[in-house]
Design a protein around this motif. Structure first.
Motif, mmCIF file in Angstrom:
data_model
loop_
_atom_site.group_PDB
_atom_site.id
_atom_site.type_symbol
_atom_site.label_atom_id
_atom_site.label_comp_id
_atom_site.label_asym_id
_atom_site.label_seq_id
_atom_site.Cartn_x
_atom_site.Cartn_y
_atom_site.Cartn_z
ATOM 1 N N GLY A 64 0.979 -1.233 0.170
ATOM 2 C CA GLY A 64 -0.001 0.527 -0.110
ATOM 3 C C GLY A 64 0.489 1.383 -0.116
ATOM 4 O O GLY A 64 0.482 1.864 -0.432
ATOM 5 N N ALA A 65 1.903 0.834 0.673
ATOM 6 C CA ALA A 65 2.648 2.497 0.922
ATOM 7 C C ALA A 65 3.826 2.605 -0.407
ATOM 8 O O ALA A 65 3.935 3.723 -0.906
ATOM 9 N N TYR A 129 -6.142 -6.768 6.218
ATOM 10 C CA TYR A 129 -5.025 -5.396 5.350
ATOM 11 C C TYR A 129 -5.766 -4.215 5.329
ATOM 12 O O TYR A 129 -6.811 -3.953 5.447
ATOM 13 N N PRO A 130 -4.954 -3.367 6.224
ATOM 14 C CA PRO A 130 -5.470 -2.639 6.737
ATOM 15 C C PRO A 130 -6.400 -1.307 5.696
ATOM 16 O O PRO A 130 -6.685 0.397 5.654
ATOM 17 N N LEU A 131 -4.255 -1.458 5.102
ATOM 18 C CA LEU A 131 -5.128 -0.199 3.723
ATOM 19 C C LEU A 131 -5.277 -0.641 2.272
ATOM 20 O O LEU A 131 -3.993 -2.474 1.971
ATOM 21 N N PRO A 132 -5.609 -1.000 1.009
ATOM 22 C CA PRO A 132 -5.531 -1.622 -0.564
ATOM 23 C C PRO A 132 -3.914 -1.066 -0.721
ATOM 24 O O PRO A 132 -3.631 -0.519 -0.538
ATOM 25 N N PRO A 133 -3.799 -1.932 -2.072
ATOM 26 C CA PRO A 133 -2.134 -1.888 -2.175
ATOM 27 C C PRO A 133 -2.241 -0.149 -3.406
ATOM 28 O O PRO A 133 -1.762 0.306 -3.580
ATOM 29 N N ARG A 134 -4.079 -0.458 -3.904
ATOM 30 C CA ARG A 134 -4.015 0.878 -4.912
ATOM 31 C C ARG A 134 -5.803 1.506 -4.773
ATOM 32 O O ARG A 134 -6.636 0.299 -4.774
ATOM 33 N N GLY A 136 -9.426 1.608 -5.831
ATOM 34 C CA GLY A 136 -10.046 0.684 -6.445
ATOM 35 C C GLY A 136 -9.766 -0.167 -7.610
ATOM 36 O O GLY A 136 -10.326 -1.083 -8.288
ATOM 37 N N LEU A 137 -8.359 -1.421 -6.565
ATOM 38 C CA LEU A 137 -8.110 -2.556 -7.152
ATOM 39 C C LEU A 137 -9.632 -3.230 -7.180
ATOM 40 O O LEU A 137 -9.923 -3.595 -5.888
ATOM 41 N N GLU A 138 -9.612 -4.283 -8.472
ATOM 42 C CA GLU A 138 -10.717 -5.073 -8.457
ATOM 43 C C GLU A 138 -10.276 -6.367 -8.437
ATOM 44 O O GLU A 138 -9.000 -6.690 -8.581
ATOM 45 N N PHE A 170 -10.966 -0.097 -1.771
ATOM 46 C CA PHE A 170 -11.027 1.010 -1.843
ATOM 47 C C PHE A 170 -10.757 1.727 -0.304
ATOM 48 O O PHE A 170 -9.583 2.285 0.346
ATOM 49 N N GLY A 171 -10.841 0.264 0.868
ATOM 50 C CA GLY A 171 -10.506 0.821 1.823
ATOM 51 C C GLY A 171 -9.595 -0.722 3.377
ATOM 52 O O GLY A 171 -9.650 -1.740 1.887
ATOM 53 N N ALA A 172 -10.075 -1.305 4.454
ATOM 54 C CA ALA A 172 -9.619 -2.491 4.568
ATOM 55 C C ALA A 172 -9.853 -3.585 4.515
ATOM 56 O O ALA A 172 -11.313 -3.170 3.642
#
Length: 190
Positions: A64-65, A129-134, A136-138, A170-172
């Motif tokens: 995500g970072a 997973y607290p954050l998506p890598p990107r 809107g990732l499908e 979009f989120g966790a």
């Protein structure tokens, strides 16, 4: 068994080098990456030095970072992968904390937008997973065996074998294998 342990050790060292190179290419200090990822500076240092193997949750935070998918984070940089990827050439990563197995069936490539993964989450295991890598990732997740509880942005989906769920992340997110058997699933990312 000895060969498998050696292979894992080499893979861990390659991953450590990849993570260090990604951070250095962005000219980030360990402190800057720590602030962006939520992973402590000490842990980042130990990971980059190959002293410890990162968990799936930590790799998710680092992805995500860096604005990468998990697969692209751990993949070797290849500009033109082969059209046919034999089973023996499909890379597998195992989370040292949970036993989660993730095999890159079709490795990520800069020339293609989609990745195909085969995953196995042991019975009772949980990954956050607290954050998506990107944003809107499908994702398209097809559960082959077992039962899976998937939480996406506080919406809970309970999947049984044969179920498929698709979503944009979009989120966790949280993956939990429920029941007595591992959850085995195929995941398409785009």
């Amino acid at each position: 068994m000895e060969q498998e342990a050696l292979t894992r050790e080499v893979a861990d060292l390659r991953l450590a080098e990849r993570l260090r190179n990604l951070r250095q290419a962005r000219r980030w200090s360990l402190d800057e990456l720590s602030a962006l990822s939520g992973v402590s500076r000490a842990s980042l240092s130990r990971i980059e030095n190959g002293d410890v193997s990162p968990t799936a949750s930590v790799l998710g935070r680092l992805a995500g970072a860096h604005g990468l998918t998990f697969s692209r984070l751990i993949a070797e940089l290849e500009s033109d992968g082969p059209a046919l990827v034999a089973r023996a050439d499909q890379r597998e990563w195992v989370d040292p904390a949970t036993g989660f197995r993730r095999r890159s069936v079709s490795p990520p490539s800069p020339d293609f937008d989609c990745e195909l993964l085969q995953c196995e989450l042991p019975a009772g295991a949980l990954i956050d997973y607290p954050l998506p890598p990107r944003p809107g990732l499908e994702h398209h997740l097809y559960l082959q065996e077992g039962a899976l509880e998937l939480t996406i942005d506080r919406s809970v989906h309970r999947l049984s074998a044969g179920d498929c769920v698709r979503y944009k992340l979009f989120g966790a997110s949280r993956f939990r294998a429920v029941g007595r058997r591992p959850a085995r699933y195929v995941l398409a990312l785009r």
